[in-house]
Motif scaffolding. Structure first.
Motif, PDB file in Angstrom:
ATOM      1  N   GLU A  86       0.780  -1.329  -0.089  1.00  0.00           N
ATOM      2  CA  GLU A  86      -0.052   0.294  -0.056  1.00  0.00           C
ATOM      3  C   GLU A  86       0.824   1.205   0.008  1.00  0.00           C
ATOM      4  N   THR A  87       2.025   1.184   0.532  1.00  0.00           N
ATOM      5  CA  THR A  87       2.717   2.344   0.600  1.00  0.00           C
ATOM      6  C   THR A  87       4.181   2.213  -0.016  1.00  0.00           C
ATOM      7  N   GLY A  88       4.497   1.031  -0.206  1.00  0.00           N
ATOM      8  CA  GLY A  88       6.153   0.996  -0.683  1.00  0.00           C
ATOM      9  C   GLY A  88       7.219   1.078   0.343  1.00  0.00           C
ATOM     10  N   ALA A 106      13.195  -1.653  -2.239  1.00  0.00           N
ATOM     11  CA  ALA A 106      11.830  -1.564  -1.839  1.00  0.00           C
ATOM     12  C   ALA A 106      11.048  -1.417  -3.006  1.00  0.00           C
ATOM     13  N   ALA A 107      11.260  -0.618  -4.032  1.00  0.00           N
ATOM     14  CA  ALA A 107      10.421  -0.505  -5.213  1.00  0.00           C
ATOM     15  C   ALA A 107      10.309  -1.702  -6.042  1.00  0.00           C
ATOM     16  N   ARG A 108      11.479  -2.410  -6.173  1.00  0.00           N
ATOM     17  CA  ARG A 108      11.541  -3.886  -6.818  1.00  0.00           C
ATOM     18  C   ARG A 108      10.715  -4.855  -6.151  1.00  0.00           C
ATOM     19  N   ALA A 109      10.773  -4.688  -4.835  1.00  0.00           N
ATOM     20  CA  ALA A 109      10.098  -5.816  -4.254  1.00  0.00           C
ATOM     21  C   ALA A 109       8.555  -5.379  -4.061  1.00  0.00           C
ATOM     22  N   ARG A 110       8.161  -4.141  -3.989  1.00  0.00           N
ATOM     23  CA  ARG A 110       6.805  -3.952  -4.349  1.00  0.00           C
ATOM     24  C   ARG A 110       6.275  -4.653  -5.563  1.00  0.00           C
TER      25      ARG A 110
END
Length: 260
Positions: A86-88, A106-110
């Protein structure tokens, strides 16, 4: 609620950061999309329902001590997953090499979570682990009204003001960093809609000047399930919660209380 409608397990994560300009610490709030079935348009802490994949992952990990074993760990995993989706923010996650998780990772994991719809394959591909100890149990609410959820609330601290987040468009309209007192003030002014459990938790959080104070208070407070009830006094109906659970305000007129 009928006996055939058991509450659905859910988890919420209350994330703190230092205010960039100083002053009271801020918490991350989500304004839910107007189309959502529960708490449409309301300003809430990020979170959501527990998925079967959360429980399956929890069964492979050692349960944290101090609350409720496997159900607690399952809820922590759900809170971690929902926060990333929901937030990254990659909270409650750690790299196997011990290095910090950066914004690009974190962006890749999201994105991976969006593909797999479960956290376990994300952990495998990223080389990450669950850090359940990063979450502190705060409360458990189970209102016995329509669309019941048995929700566990957790605390976590970012310890920085320099944090970028972006909302997930399907479930939310906006993400806000505000102090608990600021959220309450905007709710009083009619700028934000806040449901009964969120309001009570904000009032509880607003009493403290730092995350450390809130965490110490949470560790010293009961973790019994809070189930609001309706009582009538002198012709007025009140929505109430039990005393002695750490909440400075334990009732509100039913006619003004927003219940989702």
């Amino acid at each position: 609620m009928t006996e055939t409608e058991p509450p659905r397990p859910a988890a919420t994560l209350i994330v703190f950061r230092h205010a960039r300009g100083g002053g009271s610490p801020q918490v991350l709030m989500q304004v839910r999309a107007a189309e959502m079935r529960f708490a449409a348009g309301a300003c809430v802490f990020p979170g959501g329902a527990v998925d079967p994949a959360d429980a399956a992952l929890a069964e492979t990990l050692p349960a944290p001590a101090g609350w409720d074993g496997l159900p607690d760990l399952t809820a922590r995993i759900a809170a971690i997953r929902e926060m990333l989706e929901e937030t990254g923010l990659a909270i409650g996650l750690k790299r196997e090499d011990g290095q910090p998780i950066d914004a690009e990772q974190a962006a890749r994991a999201r994105a991976l979570l969006g593909q797999h719809k479960a956290l376990h394959p994300v952990l495998e591909e990223m080389g990450w682990q669950i850090d359940a100890a990063a979450l502190t149990p705060f409360a458990r609410w189970c209102p016995r009204f329509a669309r019941p959820f048995d929700t566990r609330f957790y605390l976590a601290d970012l310890g920085t003001g320099a944090v970028d987040v972006s909302h997930e468009a399907h479930e939310s309209q906006q993400l806000l960093w505000l102090s608990p007192s600021e959220v309450l003030a905007q709710a009083e002014a009619g700028a934000l809609s806040v449901i009964f459990p969120t309001r009570r938790n904000l009032e509880r959080l607003a009493r403290f000047a730092s995350f450390e104070e809130v965490r110490a208070h949470a560790l010293a407070s009961p973790l019994d399930t809070i189930t609001p009830s309706i009582v009538e006094r002198e012709g007025t109906a009140w929505l109430t919660i039990p005393e002695g659970m750490g909440y400075p305000v334990t009732e509100e007129r039913l006619e003004t209380a927003k219940r989702g």
